[in-house]
Write an enzyme that holds these catalytic residues in place. Structure first.
Site, PDB file in Angstrom:
ATOM      1  N   GLU A  93     -43.506 -12.417   6.892  1.00  0.00           N
ATOM      2  CA  GLU A  93     -44.346 -11.985   7.995  1.00  0.00           C
ATOM      3  C   GLU A  93     -44.211 -10.481   8.196  1.00  0.00           C
ATOM      4  OE1 GLU A  93     -43.331 -14.543  11.286  1.00  0.00           O
ATOM      5  OE2 GLU A  93     -43.654 -16.324  10.050  1.00  0.00           O
ATOM      6  N   CYS A 106     -44.127  -3.284  11.004  1.00  0.00           N
ATOM      7  CA  CYS A 106     -42.756  -3.805  10.968  1.00  0.00           C
ATOM      8  C   CYS A 106     -42.619  -4.672   9.708  1.00  0.00           C
ATOM      9  CB  CYS A 106     -42.515  -4.611  12.241  1.00  0.00           C
ATOM     10  SG  CYS A 106     -40.885  -5.350  12.303  1.00  0.00           S
ATOM     11  N   CYS A 113     -32.883 -14.723   6.005  1.00  0.00           N
ATOM     12  CA  CYS A 113     -31.919 -13.643   6.236  1.00  0.00           C
ATOM     13  C   CYS A 113     -30.528 -14.053   5.781  1.00  0.00           C
ATOM     14  CB  CYS A 113     -31.881 -13.277   7.722  1.00  0.00           C
ATOM     15  SG  CYS A 113     -30.869 -11.817   8.078  1.00  0.00           S
ATOM     16  N   CYS A 117     -27.274 -14.515  12.990  1.00  0.00           N
ATOM     17  CA  CYS A 117     -27.245 -14.132  14.401  1.00  0.00           C
ATOM     18  C   CYS A 117     -27.822 -15.279  15.240  1.00  0.00           C
ATOM     19  CB  CYS A 117     -28.020 -12.841  14.614  1.00  0.00           C
ATOM     20  SG  CYS A 117     -27.376 -11.493  13.584  1.00  0.00           S
ATOM     21  N   CYS A 120     -31.512 -15.281  16.772  1.00  0.00           N
ATOM     22  CA  CYS A 120     -32.641 -14.852  15.928  1.00  0.00           C
ATOM     23  C   CYS A 120     -33.213 -16.030  15.148  1.00  0.00           C
ATOM     24  CB  CYS A 120     -32.179 -13.766  14.966  1.00  0.00           C
ATOM     25  SG  CYS A 120     -33.495 -13.175  13.877  1.00  0.00           S
ATOM     26  N   GLY A 164     -35.071 -10.480   7.855  1.00  0.00           N
ATOM     27  CA  GLY A 164     -34.059 -10.082   6.889  1.00  0.00           C
ATOM     28  C   GLY A 164     -33.180  -8.924   7.327  1.00  0.00           C
ATOM     29  N   SER A 197     -33.475  -0.751  10.516  1.00  0.00           N
ATOM     30  CA  SER A 197     -32.614  -1.403  11.503  1.00  0.00           C
ATOM     31  C   SER A 197     -31.636  -2.343  10.813  1.00  0.00           C
ATOM     32  CB  SER A 197     -33.489  -2.183  12.485  1.00  0.00           C
ATOM     33  OG  SER A 197     -32.687  -2.861  13.429  1.00  0.00           O
ATOM     34  N   SER A 218     -28.201  -2.686  15.426  1.00  0.00           N
ATOM     35  CA  SER A 218     -28.296  -3.748  16.423  1.00  0.00           C
ATOM     36  C   SER A 218     -26.897  -4.098  16.902  1.00  0.00           C
ATOM     37  CB  SER A 218     -28.962  -4.983  15.805  1.00  0.00           C
ATOM     38  OG  SER A 218     -30.231  -4.627  15.328  1.00  0.00           O
ATOM     39  N   ASN A 220     -25.863  -5.259  20.300  1.00  0.00           N
ATOM     40  CA  ASN A 220     -26.027  -6.559  20.978  1.00  0.00           C
ATOM     41  C   ASN A 220     -24.795  -7.097  21.700  1.00  0.00           C
ATOM     42  OD1 ASN A 220     -28.588  -6.510  19.952  1.00  0.00           O
ATOM     43  ND2 ASN A 220     -28.159  -7.878  18.260  1.00  0.00           N
ATOM     44  N   CYS A 338     -39.685  -9.289  18.163  1.00  0.00           N
ATOM     45  CA  CYS A 338     -38.342  -9.243  17.568  1.00  0.00           C
ATOM     46  C   CYS A 338     -37.692 -10.611  17.592  1.00  0.00           C
ATOM     47  CB  CYS A 338     -37.433  -8.327  18.362  1.00  0.00           C
ATOM     48  SG  CYS A 338     -37.869  -6.628  18.306  1.00  0.00           S
TER      49      CYS A 338
HETATM   50  N1  SAH Z   1     -31.425  -7.500  10.474  1.00  0.00           N
HETATM   51  C1  SAH Z   1     -31.889  -6.309  11.107  1.00  0.00           C
HETATM   52  C2  SAH Z   1     -33.400  -6.247  11.342  1.00  0.00           C
HETATM   53  C3  SAH Z   1     -34.075  -7.498  11.851  1.00  0.00           C
HETATM   54  S1  SAH Z   1     -33.829  -7.929  13.545  1.00  0.00           S
HETATM   55  C4  SAH Z   1     -31.136  -6.092  12.419  1.00  0.00           C
HETATM   56  O1  SAH Z   1     -30.382  -6.969  12.815  1.00  0.00           O
HETATM   57  O2  SAH Z   1     -31.271  -5.026  13.000  1.00  0.00           O
HETATM   58  C5  SAH Z   1     -34.614  -6.679  14.484  1.00  0.00           C
HETATM   59  C6  SAH Z   1     -34.128  -6.593  15.919  1.00  0.00           C
HETATM   60  O3  SAH Z   1     -34.512  -7.744  16.661  1.00  0.00           O
HETATM   61  C7  SAH Z   1     -32.607  -6.525  16.032  1.00  0.00           C
HETATM   62  O4  SAH Z   1     -32.230  -5.509  16.914  1.00  0.00           O
HETATM   63  C8  SAH Z   1     -32.235  -7.881  16.608  1.00  0.00           C
HETATM   64  O5  SAH Z   1     -31.047  -7.797  17.331  1.00  0.00           O
HETATM   65  C9  SAH Z   1     -33.435  -8.181  17.462  1.00  0.00           C
HETATM   66  N2  SAH Z   1     -33.649  -9.594  17.750  1.00  0.00           N
HETATM   67  C10 SAH Z   1     -33.378 -10.643  16.959  1.00  0.00           C
HETATM   68  N3  SAH Z   1     -33.728 -11.795  17.565  1.00  0.00           N
HETATM   69  C11 SAH Z   1     -34.258 -11.458  18.768  1.00  0.00           C
HETATM   70  C12 SAH Z   1     -34.846 -12.213  19.832  1.00  0.00           C
HETATM   71  N4  SAH Z   1     -34.995 -13.526  19.761  1.00  0.00           N
HETATM   72  N5  SAH Z   1     -35.276 -11.531  20.913  1.00  0.00           N
HETATM   73  C13 SAH Z   1     -35.192 -10.191  20.956  1.00  0.00           C
HETATM   74  N6  SAH Z   1     -34.687  -9.436  19.978  1.00  0.00           N
HETATM   75  C14 SAH Z   1     -34.209 -10.064  18.895  1.00  0.00           C
END
Ligand code: SAH
Length: 367
Positions: A93, A106, A113, A117, A120, A164, A197, A218, A220, A338
């Site tokens: 996507e 994006c 992936c 996490c 996600c 990913g 990212s 990220s 978090n 995201c």
């Molecule tokens: N793997 C990379 C890029 C993909 S995720 C990374 O972790 O940065 C892109 C962003 O979306 C990251 O900052 C991640 O923390 C955030 N993200 C993932 N799941 C999410 C969700 N359900 N709601 C909001 N942000 C989310």
């Protein structure tokens, strides 16, 4: 696809080699690359600065693949989600996000992936495979083709934040960025307009610096216990301390800053104490913080905090003189925001096996 050589699978040196094999003059290499990346051509017989005979000869042995959108979904806020089918029928996507002066694409870098996490959706798929460089850059070409067909604006920015973990597929990502940024024959994006990212593969940050693109990390979470709960695989391999050290030594160019992303999850990491710890953790780093209120998806088990809580979190950072922005979550209704990219468990059972190799990408000593 036929057995013809797909020119998209070649890097610029590979194209030069092909030209040599054909005993063509060297400048032909640049002509070919120009047609592919700047003119977005997929039909070799339309390369008008080659003689008809040369075009026919090349078309006999080579082709130019392109990503075909399986579907394009639009939302009221202008966000578009492209689903592309790959050669092996797996799908990825790509999301296009407009705002006042920018049109950002994006990109996905893996099918599924490497990481797990907890918040996600993509993480739930496991890693199906890495994307090839041409599949990463192909997303930009395909989106741009569609936009120009509809006489829409051109893309201005690229973020590697889709499905990913880009740094778990670093070679392909590096090659894709070379093709995106080359100004002689490539697509010609300034590296300033590209942001990668990562969930925090600390030992690979230096390679991002070499590419000259912006880095977003990220975060978090603000303690190892919390981060291991939310981002188990990556925090096991690269604990907070190690990650923050790598961020502190990241060679930032003048007038650039790091971005930290922080997904706000109700009752998990959204208290004032969390905000204070985040301020302490990032103190002294030239950075901004993007707060991303959690985007819900079915079965996620997490909730998005109220606006009041989000604003309170931002206010604490503000008091510590840290620039914090609340990310507008565009495309939520099409699961294009995201963390909402991916196949929901159950809808495509064959694609949901978890590979045994997932840990292989996370060895902290290999970079
Ligand atoms: N793997 C990379 C890029 C993909 S995720 C990374 O972790 O940065 C892109 C962003 O979306 C990251 O900052 C991640 O923390 C955030 N993200 C993932 N799941 C999410 C969700 N359900 N709601 C909001 N942000 C989310």
């Amino acid at each position: 696809m036929s057995s013809a050589l797909d020119l998209m699978t070649l890097d610029s040196a590979g194209i030069v080699e092909l030209i040599e094999k054909l005993s063509w003059p060297h400048y032909r290499a640049e002509q070919l690359l120009h047609w592919i990346y700047q003119r977005r051509l997929t039909d070799i017989t339309a390369m008008t600065d080659l003689s008809k005979a040369d075009r026919a000869r090349l078309a006999e042995c080579a082709c130019i693949s392109s990503l075909m959108p399986d579907s394009i979904r639009n939302t009221e806020d202008g966000t578009q989600k492209f689903v592309f089918a790959l050669e092996d029928r797996k799908s990825i996507e790509t999301v296009v996000i407009p705002d006042a002066e920018r049109l950002t694409v994006c990109l996905s870098t893996q099918v599924g992936c490497t990481l797990d996490c907890a918040f996600c959706l993509t993480g739930r798929m496991g890693l199906l495979r890495n994307l090839k460089a041409h599949e990463i850059v192909g997303q930009v070409l395909a989106v741009q083709r569609e936009l120009s067909r509809l006489r829409h604006r051109r893309l201005t920015n690229v973020v590697l934040m889709g499905m990913g973990e880009p740094l778990a597929n670093i070679e392909a990502v590096e090659e894709a960025i070379r093709r995106l940024t080359d100004t002689t024959w490539g697509i010609g994006f300034s590296p300033r307009r590209i942001t990668l990212s990562t969930a925090g593969l600390a030992t690979r940050l230096a390679r991002v610096a070499n590419l000259g693109v912006n880095l977003a990390v990220s975060l978090n979470a603000t303690t190892d216990a919390q981060r291991s709960r939310l981002m188990p695989a990556v925090n096991r391999a690269y604990p907070l301390d190690m990650l923050m050290k790598a961020c502190r030594t990241f060679p930032l160019k003048p007038r650039r800053r790091l971005t930290f992303e922080y997904v706000l999850l109700e009752g998990e990491n959204d208290t004032e104490r969390d905000a204070v710890r985040l301020a302490m953790l990032t103190k002294g780093i030239r950075c901004k913080i993007n707060l991303i209120p959690f985007n819900e998806f079915p079965g996620s088990g997490f909730r998005r905090p109220s606006d009041h809580v989000v604003l309170r979190f931002q206010a604490v950072l503000d008091r510590h003189d840290i620039a914090a922005y609340i990310r507008k979550s565009k495309g939520r209704e099409i699961l294009g925001a995201c963390g909402q990219l991916g196949t929901l468990p159950g809808s495509l059972p064959l694609q949901l096996e978890r590979p045994a190799t997932r840990a292989g990408f996370l060895n902290p000593v290999s970079s």
